[in-house]
Design an enzyme around this catalytic site. Structure first.
Site, PDB file in Angstrom:
ATOM      1  N   ASN A   9      12.805  -9.776 -36.654  1.00  0.00           N
ATOM      2  CA  ASN A   9      11.724  -9.977 -37.620  1.00  0.00           C
ATOM      3  C   ASN A   9      10.807 -11.070 -37.079  1.00  0.00           C
ATOM      4  OD1 ASN A   9      10.085 -10.474 -39.827  1.00  0.00           O
ATOM      5  ND2 ASN A   9      11.710 -11.391 -41.087  1.00  0.00           N
ATOM      6  N   GLU A  97      11.663 -14.645 -48.144  1.00  0.00           N
ATOM      7  CA  GLU A  97      10.282 -15.161 -48.115  1.00  0.00           C
ATOM      8  C   GLU A  97       9.366 -14.322 -49.007  1.00  0.00           C
ATOM      9  OE1 GLU A  97       9.793 -15.295 -43.834  1.00  0.00           O
ATOM     10  OE2 GLU A  97      11.374 -16.803 -43.767  1.00  0.00           O
ATOM     11  N   GLU A 166      21.503 -12.534 -45.971  1.00  0.00           N
ATOM     12  CA  GLU A 166      20.794 -13.664 -45.363  1.00  0.00           C
ATOM     13  C   GLU A 166      20.842 -14.872 -46.295  1.00  0.00           C
ATOM     14  OE1 GLU A 166      17.740 -12.332 -42.290  1.00  0.00           O
ATOM     15  OE2 GLU A 166      16.743 -12.235 -44.223  1.00  0.00           O
TER      16      GLU A 166
HETATM   17  C1  PEP Z   1      14.964 -14.062 -41.100  1.00  0.00           C
HETATM   18  O1  PEP Z   1      13.921 -14.553 -41.444  1.00  0.00           O
HETATM   19  O2  PEP Z   1      15.268 -12.926 -41.514  1.00  0.00           O
HETATM   20  C2  PEP Z   1      15.871 -14.824 -40.258  1.00  0.00           C
HETATM   21  C3  PEP Z   1      17.116 -14.464 -40.206  1.00  0.00           C
HETATM   22  O3  PEP Z   1      15.328 -15.892 -39.586  1.00  0.00           O
HETATM   23  P1  PEP Z   1      16.090 -16.861 -38.545  1.00  0.00           P
HETATM   24  O4  PEP Z   1      16.897 -15.988 -37.626  1.00  0.00           O
HETATM   25  O5  PEP Z   1      14.999 -17.594 -37.847  1.00  0.00           O
HETATM   26  O6  PEP Z   1      16.965 -17.741 -39.365  1.00  0.00           O
END
Ligand code: PEP
Length: 250
Positions: A9, A97, A166
């Protein structure tokens, strides 16, 4: 059999030339996507059409965001059908987000998933608790509630939906969930999917981990039974680290 998926992403990063370079590097390093293991890239949507043309079949492409309506007077938006029509296969829904910065609530997320499925797109549905919710001990319920949003879909529709766990406190912070913390949540998510859709559908659902996943910790995380790959933010912006994470996912 469920698929292993590693998805990058890119969020709102990369100007055109850097984006082209990174995508070329990813294409030259990646293995061919197969029925069992796929790589997905979610660049800023403005680059999608170029990347679809440039793609050599090694990765699949997806959009980070879209509107839930099919068409109409929604200045600045793009639809799931438009994303599909240029040759993309995936969308992200429910990223923290989008939930927090853009106030996307359950009703919006449901409409987005419905619209994506109608356009024959595969969905990566993100869930995750905040640090406060973890510290208050309410994180299990939080994830249960987020997963229960999927109950309106059929088992057939669920075949096009993967889940990304997440934890918000791990996204972009460098604080990864430990394999034990992640495993607890992935086990929970698979159990919840089983309650909603039955054991077979649950076994076939890919559940990805996201949150400061890096070449250093990917291997330990991906060793857990119910972790079927990763949704990668920061580490997907550099071809070598993204490739190392893809390689760690066996
Ligand atoms: C994300 O935004 O989905 C994510 C996992 O970001 P990061 O790997 O930078 O923590």
């Amino acid at each position: 059999m469920r698929k292993k998926i590693v998805a990058g992403n890119w969020k709102m990063n990369m100007l055109k030339d850097e984006a082209k370079k990174l995508f070329s590097e990813i294409l030259s390093m990646s293995m061919e996507s197969s029925d069992h293991k796929i790589t997905v890239v979610f660049p800023p949507s403005i680059y999608l059409a170029d990347f679809v043309r440039q793609n050599n079949g090694k990765v699949m492409l997806g959009a980070q965001n879209f509107h839930f309506s099919n068409k109409g007077a929604y200045t600045g938006e793009l639809s799931a059908g438009q994303i599909k029509s240029i040759g993309c296969d995936f969308v992200l829904v429910g990223h923290s987000e989008r939930r927090t910065l853009f106030m996307e609530d359950d009703q919006v997320l449901l409409l987005k998933i419905k619209s994506a499925l109608e356009s024959d797109l595969q969905v990566i549905y993100c869930c995750g608790e905040s640090l406060e919710e973890r510290e208050q001990g309410i994180y299990i319920n939080k994830i249960r509630n987020q997963i229960s949003l999927l109950k309106t879909f059929s088992t057939e529709e669920m075949m096009a939906i993967s889940i990304a766990y997440e934890p918000i406190w791990a996204i972009g912070t460098g604080k990864t969930a430990s394999p034990q913390q992640a495993a607890e949540m992935h086990d929970l998510i698979r159990a919840e999917v089983s309650v909603l859709f039955g054991a077979e559908t649950s076994e076939n659902t890919s559940i990805l981990y996201g949150g400061s996943c890096s070449p250093t910790n990917a291997h330990e995380l991906f060793k857990c039974n119910n972790i079927d790959g990763g949704l990668i933010g920061g580490a997907s912006l550099e071809a070598n680290s993204f490739h190392a994470i893809i390689s760690a996912c066996q």
